[in-house]
Structure formats: C-alpha cells, structure tokens
Design an enzyme around this catalytic site. Structure first.
Site, PDB file in Angstrom:
ATOM      1  N   HIS A  71       0.809  -1.216   0.000  1.00  0.00           N
ATOM      2  CA  HIS A  71       0.000   0.000   0.000  1.00  0.00           C
ATOM      3  C   HIS A  71       0.844   1.268   0.000  1.00  0.00           C
ATOM      4  O   HIS A  71       0.350   2.354   0.300  1.00  0.00           O
ATOM      5  CB  HIS A  71      -1.011  -0.014   1.153  1.00  0.00           C
ATOM      6  CG  HIS A  71      -2.239  -0.788   0.790  1.00  0.00           C
ATOM      7  ND1 HIS A  71      -2.164  -2.059   0.278  1.00  0.00           N
ATOM      8  CD2 HIS A  71      -3.552  -0.478   0.805  1.00  0.00           C
ATOM      9  CE1 HIS A  71      -3.384  -2.492   0.020  1.00  0.00           C
ATOM     10  NE2 HIS A  71      -4.246  -1.549   0.325  1.00  0.00           N
ATOM     11  N   ASP A  75      -5.880   4.970   9.962  1.00  0.00           N
ATOM     12  CA  ASP A  75      -7.299   5.107   9.590  1.00  0.00           C
ATOM     13  C   ASP A  75      -7.791   3.859   8.866  1.00  0.00           C
ATOM     14  O   ASP A  75      -8.923   3.439   9.011  1.00  0.00           O
ATOM     15  CB  ASP A  75      -7.495   6.296   8.639  1.00  0.00           C
ATOM     16  CG  ASP A  75      -7.209   7.606   9.331  1.00  0.00           C
ATOM     17  OD1 ASP A  75      -7.173   7.631  10.563  1.00  0.00           O
ATOM     18  OD2 ASP A  75      -7.010   8.606   8.620  1.00  0.00           O
ATOM     19  N   GLU A  86      -9.299  14.029  14.856  1.00  0.00           N
ATOM     20  CA  GLU A  86      -8.751  14.257  13.510  1.00  0.00           C
ATOM     21  C   GLU A  86      -9.444  15.471  12.915  1.00  0.00           C
ATOM     22  O   GLU A  86     -10.244  16.133  13.587  1.00  0.00           O
ATOM     23  CB  GLU A  86      -8.951  13.035  12.604  1.00  0.00           C
ATOM     24  CG  GLU A  86      -7.992  11.898  12.863  1.00  0.00           C
ATOM     25  CD  GLU A  86      -7.812  10.973  11.666  1.00  0.00           C
ATOM     26  OE1 GLU A  86      -8.285  11.300  10.562  1.00  0.00           O
ATOM     27  OE2 GLU A  86      -7.198   9.897  11.841  1.00  0.00           O
TER      28      GLU A  86
HETATM   29  P1  FAD Z   1       4.232  -1.915   2.042  1.00  0.00           P
HETATM   30  O1  FAD Z   1       3.750  -0.840   1.169  1.00  0.00           O
HETATM   31  O2  FAD Z   1       4.129  -3.286   1.539  1.00  0.00           O
HETATM   32  O3  FAD Z   1       5.736  -1.604   2.497  1.00  0.00           O
HETATM   33  C1  FAD Z   1       6.125  -0.320   2.920  1.00  0.00           C
HETATM   34  C2  FAD Z   1       7.623  -0.298   3.220  1.00  0.00           C
HETATM   35  O4  FAD Z   1       7.871  -1.059   4.394  1.00  0.00           O
HETATM   36  C3  FAD Z   1       8.479  -0.907   2.127  1.00  0.00           C
HETATM   37  O5  FAD Z   1       9.716  -0.268   2.070  1.00  0.00           O
HETATM   38  C4  FAD Z   1       8.652  -2.336   2.589  1.00  0.00           C
HETATM   39  O6  FAD Z   1       9.825  -2.931   2.077  1.00  0.00           O
HETATM   40  C5  FAD Z   1       8.721  -2.161   4.091  1.00  0.00           C
HETATM   41  N1  FAD Z   1       8.180  -3.299   4.826  1.00  0.00           N
HETATM   42  C6  FAD Z   1       6.992  -3.923   4.628  1.00  0.00           C
HETATM   43  N2  FAD Z   1       6.859  -4.911   5.529  1.00  0.00           N
HETATM   44  C7  FAD Z   1       7.971  -4.907   6.285  1.00  0.00           C
HETATM   45  C8  FAD Z   1       8.429  -5.686   7.381  1.00  0.00           C
HETATM   46  N3  FAD Z   1       7.708  -6.681   7.872  1.00  0.00           N
HETATM   47  N4  FAD Z   1       9.628  -5.390   7.916  1.00  0.00           N
HETATM   48  C9  FAD Z   1      10.383  -4.384   7.430  1.00  0.00           C
HETATM   49  N5  FAD Z   1      10.010  -3.609   6.396  1.00  0.00           N
HETATM   50  C10 FAD Z   1       8.818  -3.881   5.841  1.00  0.00           C
HETATM   51  N6  FAD Z   1      -0.518   5.483   7.138  1.00  0.00           N
HETATM   52  C11 FAD Z   1      -0.736   6.005   8.357  1.00  0.00           C
HETATM   53  O7  FAD Z   1       0.206   6.219   9.125  1.00  0.00           O
HETATM   54  N7  FAD Z   1      -1.982   6.329   8.763  1.00  0.00           N
HETATM   55  C12 FAD Z   1      -3.082   6.098   8.000  1.00  0.00           C
HETATM   56  O8  FAD Z   1      -4.199   6.392   8.410  1.00  0.00           O
HETATM   57  C13 FAD Z   1      -2.887   5.514   6.718  1.00  0.00           C
HETATM   58  N8  FAD Z   1      -3.920   5.238   5.925  1.00  0.00           N
HETATM   59  C14 FAD Z   1      -3.715   4.670   4.703  1.00  0.00           C
HETATM   60  C15 FAD Z   1      -4.817   4.362   3.904  1.00  0.00           C
HETATM   61  C16 FAD Z   1      -4.639   3.771   2.668  1.00  0.00           C
HETATM   62  C17 FAD Z   1      -5.855   3.453   1.820  1.00  0.00           C
HETATM   63  C18 FAD Z   1      -3.318   3.519   2.201  1.00  0.00           C
HETATM   64  C19 FAD Z   1      -3.127   2.941   0.844  1.00  0.00           C
HETATM   65  C20 FAD Z   1      -2.224   3.843   2.980  1.00  0.00           C
HETATM   66  C21 FAD Z   1      -2.407   4.406   4.242  1.00  0.00           C
HETATM   67  N9  FAD Z   1      -1.335   4.714   5.073  1.00  0.00           N
HETATM   68  C22 FAD Z   1      -1.554   5.244   6.320  1.00  0.00           C
HETATM   69  C23 FAD Z   1       0.049   4.512   4.625  1.00  0.00           C
HETATM   70  C24 FAD Z   1       0.588   3.167   5.086  1.00  0.00           C
HETATM   71  O9  FAD Z   1       0.837   3.182   6.479  1.00  0.00           O
HETATM   72  C25 FAD Z   1       1.929   2.870   4.394  1.00  0.00           C
HETATM   73  O10 FAD Z   1       1.811   2.962   3.014  1.00  0.00           O
HETATM   74  C26 FAD Z   1       2.412   1.474   4.781  1.00  0.00           C
HETATM   75  O11 FAD Z   1       3.732   1.313   4.372  1.00  0.00           O
HETATM   76  C27 FAD Z   1       1.565   0.457   4.082  1.00  0.00           C
HETATM   77  O12 FAD Z   1       1.713  -0.785   4.693  1.00  0.00           O
HETATM   78  P2  FAD Z   1       1.967  -2.059   3.815  1.00  0.00           P
HETATM   79  O13 FAD Z   1       1.829  -3.186   4.745  1.00  0.00           O
HETATM   80  O14 FAD Z   1       1.120  -2.077   2.606  1.00  0.00           O
HETATM   81  O15 FAD Z   1       3.493  -1.793   3.451  1.00  0.00           O
END
Ligand code: FAD
Length: 513
Positions: free
Chosen positions: A91, A153, A264
């Site tokens: 994400h 969120d 918020e």
């Molecule tokens: P990924 O996108 O898969 O990875 C993000 C990064 O972390 C990459 O560099 C990856 O290599 C690394 N990573 C992933 N897993 C691990 C692990 N286990 N150990 C070490 N590194 C790792 N953020 C907020 O703070 N608050 C919000 O309210 C919020 N709302 C969101 C709503 C939506 C619809 C979206 C799309 C994003 C939102 N985000 C929010 C952002 C979100 O927190 C970040 O994009 C987060 O990185 C997404 O998590 P993911 O598991 O998809 O990570």
C-alpha cells in the site's frame, strides 16, 4: 519451510542498465525447497497502491518463518547485486516495497494462518510482521475484549509496513504513533541474523527499525500494547469556517487531559461538489449539511473537526450525552453544523473499509494515487492554509484532505522517523487523491506536479516540515530529509545492512554504497 517461490526469471536475462546477469542467482534459488509457479512476469507484486511505478522482481518468495526470511537475505548477500524487499500489503504509493530484479518477500505468508498470541496479564499481543491490522483488531476484540491503542485510519495494512513508517491516526495525540506502542520486535537484519530487540535488549536495532523504512531489518514479529476495547463509539463531526478557530479547538483537545479518544480533522470545499464539498461531511445518509448555516464571508474551503468518544453498553445514555455535550461545549464550531452517529468500536475502526468498497465500485481504488503526506509545524500551519488549502487546493483533490495535530513529545526521537522539531505541536497533512483515471480526472503527471509545487512552496517559505511516507530519488533529498539524523541513519545502515540488500524501493542506498 518456505511456502513457495514464484519465479519470474529468464536464464538469459541481463539488466540492460548494469549488465548484471541472473545466471549466478538461478542455482542459488534452486537450492531452496520451492515450487516454481511461473517463469513469466505476471504478478500483482509488480505494482503498488500508488499505481505509478512498475518493477520486475526475479522472484516472489513466500516465507513461512523468520528463518526463511534470513535464508533469503543470506542468499542475496552471496551475490554482488541482488536486493530483497519485504512487501507488506503493497500500500505504498511510490514503489517502496518493490525490488527491481531482486527478491520480493510476500510478508503476508509469514506465520500463516496469522500469528496473534494475546497475553491478557501483560496486555500485549505477539503478532506476525505480515499480519494485517484488521486481523489483529478482530482477533483481539473477539477473543479477549482487548485492542491495540494506536491505529491507522485504514487497517488493510501490515504490522511491519506501518511500523517501518510510523502509523498515525486520531489516537496518535494520546498514545503516540504505532511505533510507540510496541515493546519488542523480532527482526531479520541485512546481515541475515534473526534478532529479538526491545528498549533494553539490542536497543539500537529496535530504535533503528521503528520508522526505519525497511532499511535495517525485516520485522517478522511485533509485541503490541493492548487495552480494554470499548463496546461503542460516538463519532462526531463539527464544521468551522475559520481556520484559526479550527486549529485553536483542535490543539486544545489534544493538549488537555479531559478530551475525546480520537481527534482528527479535514478540509473540504465550500460548495456542493459531491466528493470534495458539503456532502462529504455528514456521517449518515439521512443527514444533510445545511449551507445556509455557513457565514457568507466564509472562504473557498471549510474545516471539519472529527472526534470520537468511547463508551460501553452499560454506560447510561444520559452520561454519554452529558460527556459529549461538555466536551463539545468548549468548541467554537458553526452552530447547527454538528453530525454524529453511534457504532460498534470495530465498525468505527473499520470505517475506511466501507470507503474502499465504494472506491472499488467506482474505479478510484484501482486508479493511480499520487498521494502527498506531510508533517507541518504548528508555527507554519496558518500560512500553509492560506497558500495551499485556500488557494492551490481550493477545489479539492478528489478525496480527503486531512489536517490534524500531533504532539512531538509522543514520538521517541531515538526511532528513525523524523518530524518537525520547532514546536511541540505539528500537523499531519494528507492529500488522499481518489481521482477517476484521466481523461475523467487530472492526469497523473498533473497531480504529481501539483504535489511537487506544494513541497516547493513549503521549502521556499521556510516552513518547518517533513514528508511522511517520504519519497526522494536523490541522496541529497534523503540527506535533507533526515537533517541532523542523517549521520545516525548512515551508521545504522552500516551496522545492520552494510551491503544495502534491504528495501531497495525506498531508493536511499544501492548495493555496496
Ligand atoms: P508496504 O507498502 O508493503 O511496504 C512499505 C515499506 O515497508 C516498504 O519499504 C517495505 O519494504 C517495508 N516493509 C513492509 N513490511 C515490512 C516488514 N515486515 N519489515 C520491514 N520492512 C517492511 N498510514 C498512516 O500512518 N496512517 C493512515 O491512516 C494511513 N492510511 C492509509 C490508507 C490507505 C488506503 C493507504 C493505501 C495507505 C495508508 N497509510 C496510512 C500509509 C501506510 O501506512 C503505508 O503505506 C504502509 O507502508 C503500508 O503498509 P503495507 O503493509 O502495505 O506496506
């Protein structure tokens, strides 16, 4: 044992830019107990939620255990060029979880079915780094009546993914970001070691990894703090026409002890646009925002303060009403522009999932998302409002424009995340664009250029700000982002991932930097 490896490698592949061939990698991959799914490039792992970047990994590995992750990292270390990206739920919006011609670890397969072990005595849960927060929520609430304290969120994100950034929402002013709400981590470092760390054990690794953008280790397990989960939530929105009133009230709520459980806010267009305007405020289809309540002197945008109060089924209704009225009684919102609903606690925390269903149906979930997230110091937020919200973004961004205060003292400066330092209060500003694909909406290029312009305005006006979920493609950009914490970041990299195997999609380091 590694569940399986999905392989996209063609033996003859040679990277046209570097000349690196994968011939040396194939025999190493063959050493794994794995099932080759495909040699074709055909996976969802080539893109992310941002939808603006594509990259071609050599293979997607589905690890089952931390040892599997360590084996993959050690495998990469035997080659001069191979990188490893942990992919949570993908994400990110700028390719941060990708590994071009590298190995992608599909973290959701770790400890499957998802590891969530709750200790009711210590109010903590051990959860897999690849667990989705929504699964953590439902397991903890249904099984034990407990829940984590600090959220995002949207909960379709993984534990490791948000801990690698910060994880913020309306509870952050109370408990700090999610990175402040874990007491222990299991991490596979770039050296291929599996380590358990906390504030008192391997503390440098613990602080490095929290907010560390995946640069120092792969989080395979986290111990998360819990609290008793309330049964119900009163969710309330009130409207302001004046930004100073909005900020004064928001700041008062986050700095007084007697307050809501969630605070918020967002900016919306002073008009009837169904996505960006008045209709975006009411919480229930039966509610309507009456625009005659808004002063004629109001500007092109208005402000909505969003708060929530927890309560339990046995709490008498009058007591809840009394408490809400007392807390709202101190606020200066526009009379009559108050909207509220009661819902189960889990339903409240899963509210963005409903928005996801809607966005999937209208095509904006799968369209590109050039999002911009900033932390802006309280000292500059009024100026920011004048230049950005009231001017450049006065017609909205096709989705929420969040703005709400956070407290610097709730962020441990030993963690890797950087925040503005000139004031105790800083604001999260999130421009969450949900536009229909061009030509119905703006082109991606136009949206990216608008983001760049906003960052330029912040820089030229000397605002104290940081990108949240940062993305830079030059080392100069990263150096400036980390500021006086850059040297520490470099030292941590040299110690925990010296050959820069991990998280290449962040574009901070390249192999053997
Ligand atoms: P990924 O996108 O898969 O990875 C993000 C990064 O972390 C990459 O560099 C990856 O290599 C690394 N990573 C992933 N897993 C691990 C692990 N286990 N150990 C070490 N590194 C790792 N953020 C907020 O703070 N608050 C919000 O309210 C919020 N709302 C969101 C709503 C939506 C619809 C979206 C799309 C994003 C939102 N985000 C929010 C952002 C979100 O927190 C970040 O994009 C987060 O990185 C997404 O998590 P993911 O598991 O998809 O990570």
């Amino acid at each position: 044992m590694i569940a399986y490896i999905e392989r996209f490698l063609h033996e003859s592949d040679v990277d046209p830019t570097t000349g690196d061939s994968n011939d040396d990698v194939l025999p190493l991959l063959n050493g794994f107990d794995c099932h080759v799914i495909s040699t074709e490039f055909s996976s969802s792992t080539d893109r992310d939620f941002g939808g603006m970047q594509r990259s071609k990994p050599i293979a997607v590995v589905k690890p089952s255990t931390a040892d599997d992750v360590a084996r993959v990292v050690r495998l990469a270390s035997q080659t001069p060029h191979l990188t490893v990206a942990a992919r949570g739920n993908g994400h990110s919006v700028n390719g941060q979880a990708m590994a071009h011609r590298g190995l992608v670890l599909d973290m959701k397969s770790l400890d499957f079915p998802t590891l969530i072990h709750v200790d009711v005595d210590s109010l903590q849960a051990d959860v897999s780094g690849g667990a989705l927060w929504e699964d953590v929520l439902l397991n903890c609430v249904r099984g034990y009546g407990l829940a984590p304290r600090s959220w995002t969120d949207y909960l379709g994100l993984t534990v490791g993914g948000t801990l690698s950034n910060a994880g913020v929402s309306g509870q952050t002013f109370l408990y700090g970001p999610q990175t402040e709400n874990v007491t222990e981590l299991e991490v596979v470092t770039g050296n291929g070691d599996v380590s358990v760390c906390s504030k008192s054990q391997n503390s440098e690794l613990f602080f490095s990894v929290l907010g560390g953008l995946g640069q120092f280790g792969v989080i395979t397990r986290a111990r998360v703090l819990l609290q008793p989960a309330p049964h119900m939530v009163r969710w309330i929105r009130v409207v302001y026409s004046d930004f100073s009133d909005f900020t004064r009230d928001s700041e008062a709520l986050v700095t007084t002890g007697d307050t809501f459980d969630y605070v918020e806010g967002f900016v919306f267009v002073n008009g009837d646009d169904p996505v960006n305007g008045w209709p975006s405020v009411p919480l229930d289809p039966d509610q309507v925002l009456d625009p005659t309540r808004i002063q004629s002197s109001a500007g092109p945008v208005l402000y909505c303060l969003e708060v929530a109060l927890h309560y339990n089924n046995e709490d008498p209704t009058f007591a809840v009403e009394e408490r809400v009225d007392k807390l709202l009684g101190r606020l200066r919102f526009v009379e009559g522009l108050r909207f509220e609903v009661d819902m189960a606690y889990t339903e409240f925390l899963l509210r963005v999932k409903r928005a996801e269903q809607h966005a999937r149906a209208n095509g904006t979930w799968d369209a590109p998302h050039p999002w911009l997230n900033l932390f802006v110091s309280k000292n500059d937020i009024i100026h920011f409002d004048r230049l950005v919200f009231k001017n450049i973004l006065r017609r909205g961004v096709g989705g929420p424009m969040l703005v709400y205060p956070l407290l610097r003292s709730k962020w441990d400066s030993r963690n890797s995340t950087v925040v503005p330092e000139s004031s105790e209060i800083f604001y999260l500003v999130a421009l969450l664009r949900f536009c229909l694909p061009y030509p119905k909406g703006l082109s991606v290029e136009e949206m990216v250029m608008q983001n760049q312009e906003l960052v330029r305005i912040c820089t030229e006006n000397g605002f104290d700000f940081k990108l949240y979920l940062p993305h830079y493609s030059s080392s100069e950009g990263w150096k400036k982002h980390f500021g006086n914490k850059w040297t520490r970041f470099l030292e941590r990299k040299a110690r925990f991932d010296p050959t820069a195997i991990l998280a290449p999609g962040q574009e901070i380091f390249s192999r053997n930097w």
